[in-house]
Design an enzyme around this catalytic site. Structure first.
Site, PDB file in Angstrom:
ATOM      1  N   GLN A 106      -0.708   5.156  -4.243  1.00  0.00           N
ATOM      2  CA  GLN A 106       0.565   5.803  -3.926  1.00  0.00           C
ATOM      3  C   GLN A 106       1.528   5.744  -5.112  1.00  0.00           C
ATOM      4  O   GLN A 106       2.291   6.679  -5.355  1.00  0.00           O
ATOM      5  CB  GLN A 106       1.211   5.129  -2.712  1.00  0.00           C
ATOM      6  CG  GLN A 106       0.717   5.660  -1.373  1.00  0.00           C
ATOM      7  CD  GLN A 106       1.325   7.005  -1.030  1.00  0.00           C
ATOM      8  OE1 GLN A 106       0.864   8.051  -1.501  1.00  0.00           O
ATOM      9  NE2 GLN A 106       2.342   7.008  -0.192  1.00  0.00           N
ATOM     10  N   ASN A 133      10.466   3.897  -2.234  1.00  0.00           N
ATOM     11  CA  ASN A 133      10.336   2.486  -1.863  1.00  0.00           C
ATOM     12  C   ASN A 133      10.543   1.552  -3.050  1.00  0.00           C
ATOM     13  O   ASN A 133      10.381   0.339  -2.923  1.00  0.00           O
ATOM     14  CB  ASN A 133       8.972   2.209  -1.228  1.00  0.00           C
ATOM     15  CG  ASN A 133       8.937   2.557   0.246  1.00  0.00           C
ATOM     16  OD1 ASN A 133       9.982   2.733   0.866  1.00  0.00           O
ATOM     17  ND2 ASN A 133       7.742   2.662   0.809  1.00  0.00           N
ATOM     18  N   GLY A 167       0.771  -1.229   0.000  1.00  0.00           N
ATOM     19  CA  GLY A 167       0.000   0.000   0.000  1.00  0.00           C
ATOM     20  C   GLY A 167       0.801   1.276   0.000  1.00  0.00           C
ATOM     21  O   GLY A 167       0.218   2.362   0.007  1.00  0.00           O
ATOM     22  N   ASP A 168       2.138   1.175  -0.032  1.00  0.00           N
ATOM     23  CA  ASP A 168       2.956   2.387   0.074  1.00  0.00           C
ATOM     24  C   ASP A 168       4.100   2.373  -0.935  1.00  0.00           C
ATOM     25  O   ASP A 168       5.266   2.537  -0.580  1.00  0.00           O
ATOM     26  CB  ASP A 168       3.497   2.522   1.500  1.00  0.00           C
ATOM     27  CG  ASP A 168       4.042   3.914   1.799  1.00  0.00           C
ATOM     28  OD1 ASP A 168       3.732   4.841   1.025  1.00  0.00           O
ATOM     29  OD2 ASP A 168       4.757   4.076   2.799  1.00  0.00           O
ATOM     30  N   LEU A 169       3.751   2.207  -2.198  1.00  0.00           N
ATOM     31  CA  LEU A 169       4.757   2.197  -3.263  1.00  0.00           C
ATOM     32  C   LEU A 169       5.075   3.632  -3.689  1.00  0.00           C
ATOM     33  O   LEU A 169       4.831   4.043  -4.825  1.00  0.00           O
ATOM     34  CB  LEU A 169       4.256   1.373  -4.447  1.00  0.00           C
ATOM     35  CG  LEU A 169       4.176  -0.143  -4.197  1.00  0.00           C
ATOM     36  CD1 LEU A 169       3.485  -0.840  -5.364  1.00  0.00           C
ATOM     37  CD2 LEU A 169       5.569  -0.729  -3.973  1.00  0.00           C
TER      38      LEU A 169
END
Length: 332
Positions: free
Chosen positions: A258, A228, A222-224
């Site tokens: 994201q 990252n 959920g946090d690309l």
């Protein structure tokens, strides 16, 4: 490192004190060295904080990466998710760090033990550095297609975890329900969108169960965001995906939010290249569904998006502007 250095951890006794120290190089470097020594791993001559992050992270030159987890800012949950993710990804055909070891800085004391993970370092540069540092648009689009192929493989990783990453986990739908209840007021506070648009949002947003109906749960990162993802632009290669604190057995569409709004900065041509690489069919409802996931996302997703969205009053027009094909007129 002396016992006195360990006692410095007692300075972190609230969300505020954690926030002020979490990226402090001087504070964390001796603690990271202690962690490596306790595991019997080589201690590199240089350990540095690479930038702002939710958890304390130190990167060795040339290896490894040490990540520590506090009791504040969802630290226990982040440790559990990341640990489970590394177990699930151990043999996956995606470029992720190897877990080299784990431990606690002060076990058995009755205080927070300060657990940590030690991982291999990814090669290449961050997506953000690659995107900002090139004028070769075709090379960037080719890299986005390759990222799409890697993302597709990540989504197909079997969900063999024991809590969050199981096919029947309720963590993801519960998160979306919580976000649906809070998103309108959150966006009013953040101020990126017009009050007129937000006045229409409650009626426009679909029910979570309707949005997820018929969707097979996938491995979702959920946090690309732009730092990252590690890449080699010249080789058209994705060399690493990191930070698995926000992972779910969920809907793969969530992972695009994201990625597009942060890493791609809302560039729809890059998004189209990624979808092409992932063999992701753009349905008639794609833009509308992705805007729904944008509003249901757990983060302040417009924070790094260099687009003026304040003129939109219709969610449908905003959906096409953010998530439509690259040849769609802005409409604002």
């Amino acid at each position: 490192m002396t016992q006195e250095s360990l006692l410095l951890l007692d300075r972190i006794d609230s969300d505020d004190s954690y926030a002020s120290l979490r990226n402090d190089q001087e504070f964390w470097e001796p603690l990271a060295r202690r962690a490596l020594e306790e595991l019997g791993l080589p201690v590199p001559p240089v350990l540095r904080v690479p930038g702002e992050s939710t958890n304390p992270v130190l990167v060795g030159e040339p290896d490894p990466v040490i990540k520590l987890f506090g009791e504040h800012w969802c630290g226990p949950e982040s440790l559990a998710s990341e640990s489970e993710a590394y177990a699930v990804l151990a043999d996956a055909p995606v470029p992720v760090p190897r877990l080299l070891g784990r431990g606690e800085l002060r076990p058995g004391t009755g205080a927070w033990p300060w657990p940590y993970l030690v991982m291999s370092r990814m090669t290449g540069t961050t997506w953000r550095s690659a995107m900002d540092g090139t004028t070769d648009r075709n090379a960037l689009l080719a890299l986005a297609r390759e990222l799409g192929r890697v993302l597709g493989r990540l989504h197909r990783v079997p969900l063999t975890g024991n809590t969050v990453l199981t096919p029947h986990s309720e963590v993801f739908p519960e998160l979306l329900r919580e976000r649906r209840a809070a998103t309108v007021e959150d966006h009013r506070g953040w101020g990126y969108l017009s009050p007129r648009l937000l006045d229409r949002l409650e009626d426009w947003l679909p029910d979570v169960d309707t949005l997820l109906a018929g969707r097979e749960p996938r491995f979702v990162h959920g946090d690309l965001h732009g730092t990252n993802i590690f890449v080699d632009l010249a080789a058209t290669e994705v060399t690493g995906i990191v930070d698995f604190t926000d992972v779910y057995a969920g809907d793969s569409r969530y992972s695009l939010v994201q990625l597009h709004l942060n890493a791609f900065r809302g560039d729809r041509e890059i998004l189209a290249a990624l979808l092409d690489g992932a063999q992701w069919k753009r349905t008639e409802d794609f833009a509308r569904e992705l805007l729904a996931f944008t509003f249901l996302h757990d983060f302040e997703v417009f924070e790094e998006t260099p687009l003026d969205l304040s003129g939109f009053t219709d969610p449908e027009e905003l959906a096409q502007f953010l998530w439509g094909p690259p040849d769609t007129a802005p409409g604002a």
